[in-house]
Design an enzyme around this catalytic site. Sequence first.
Site, PDB file in Angstrom:
ATOM      1  N   GLY A  12       0.861  -1.464  -0.018  1.00  0.00           N
ATOM      2  CA  GLY A  12      -0.469  -0.106  -0.504  1.00  0.00           C
ATOM      3  C   GLY A  12       0.743   1.767  -0.317  1.00  0.00           C
ATOM      4  CB  THR A 133       3.387   0.220   7.062  1.00  0.00           C
ATOM      5  OG1 THR A 133       1.593  -0.226   6.675  1.00  0.00           O
ATOM      6  CG2 THR A 133       3.780   0.091   8.381  1.00  0.00           C
ATOM      7  CG  ASP A 135      -1.042  -0.715   8.720  1.00  0.00           C
ATOM      8  OD1 ASP A 135      -1.465   0.187   8.379  1.00  0.00           O
ATOM      9  OD2 ASP A 135      -0.727  -1.655   7.765  1.00  0.00           O
ATOM     10  CG  MET A 177      -7.497   2.268   6.304  1.00  0.00           C
ATOM     11  SD  MET A 177      -6.072   2.538   5.093  1.00  0.00           S
ATOM     12  CE  MET A 177      -7.356   2.247   4.692  1.00  0.00           C
ATOM     13  CB  VAL A 298      -9.034  10.348   3.719  1.00  0.00           C
ATOM     14  CG1 VAL A 298      -9.360   9.924   5.188  1.00  0.00           C
ATOM     15  CG2 VAL A 298      -9.010  11.737   3.882  1.00  0.00           C
ATOM     16  NE  ARG A 300      -2.496   3.232   1.155  1.00  0.00           N
ATOM     17  CZ  ARG A 300      -2.720   1.941   0.986  1.00  0.00           C
ATOM     18  NH1 ARG A 300      -3.493   0.668   1.413  1.00  0.00           N
ATOM     19  NH2 ARG A 300      -3.334   1.669  -0.128  1.00  0.00           N
TER      20      ARG A 300
END
Length: 373
Positions: A12, A133, A135, A177, A298, A300
């Site tokens: 991603g 990332t 995350d 996310m 949004v 990212r």
Amino acid sequence: MKKHIGILTSGGDSPGLNAAIRGLGKAAHGFFGMQVIGFRDGFRGIMENRTMTLDADTLSGILTVGGTILGTSRDRPERMTVGGKLIDATDVIIENYEKNHLDVLVCLGGGGTQKAALKLKEAGLNIITLPKTIDNDVAMTDMTFGYDTALGIATEAVDRLHSTAHSHHRIVVVEIMGHRAGWLALGAGISGGADVILIPEIPYDVDSVANAIRQRMRNGKSFSIVAVAEGAMSRGDAAILKGALDKKEKADTKEEKKKAKAALAEFEVHHTGNTLRLAKQLEELTRLESRVTILGYVQRGGAPSAVDRLLATRLGSAAADLINRGIYGVMVGVRGDGTEPVPLEKTAGKRKTVPLNHPWIQSARHVGTNLGD
Ligand code: F6P
């Protein structure tokens, strides 16, 4: 002899990718005098030998730009779909690595990229990775670039949801996310002052959440903000998932493996509606009107924060330094103000989730946040 570097971005997209490409490219090309090329769209680009020159011109003006100038994809070298068929593209990638006279391939990506990079290392290529990332779930690094920007965006969203939730006396459930880790929801939930934070690491009991909201109502607060990680799930769902994962691990026969995979796929479909179901349950239990906001992509998008620009530049330039010293087969991990080369074997396939005794969890509890348990 001039060293030749290839760069690709995989997985991603994430704010800070261009800053990292620039940091690595400028240090490698401008400072160490190396030759740098980019491959487009992740591992697919090196398989198809689609390249892009990375020189002083192309590396200029991209520090603040979101996304990745190289393009990205989730394709993996050993599982590439070509003409509708799944193939192992490792040999073609090795051919193109050699055709471009590369001394090293630098892969910018998250957990999936670390795994793919390790496979290419095992196939004999010189590889370096950078941890990227939103995350923040890559093992063996203090932080990944992209996280800070996404944290800022999600926090601003939680801030903004307060006034509308307050005005309408509503519960607003905001989905954040983070894949299977709770870093983003926990960070944004704490920073934005969410009343409830639900993360995958702590399976929740919906009654506990409803009780916390009712208690707030008794205290005169007729609205609540629930920050829920996309990977968060109820205790019941967590037990179902565990059962399915156990079955997959224990499956001996092809038939058993197929069944277990199907059960997991079915669970994933069921989980997609989790946030909407949660909001409905909370509305029924508390009789407060509920609304859902899914922040999605949004988080990212757009320009990287100062922290991410700095981090990406540090990691990129540290990678160039490692290449100059001939150190390969590593991820450039963040260690405090510095960086550390981490053997790919130590990070690939090891997701960093939020430890239950993490200080952020304690802080959230101390300020009265309900964590669903
Ligand atoms: O890894 C970043 C991330 O945005 C996760 O938070 C999310 O689960 C996933 O990517 C979405 O993936 P895709 O871009 O393939 O839809």
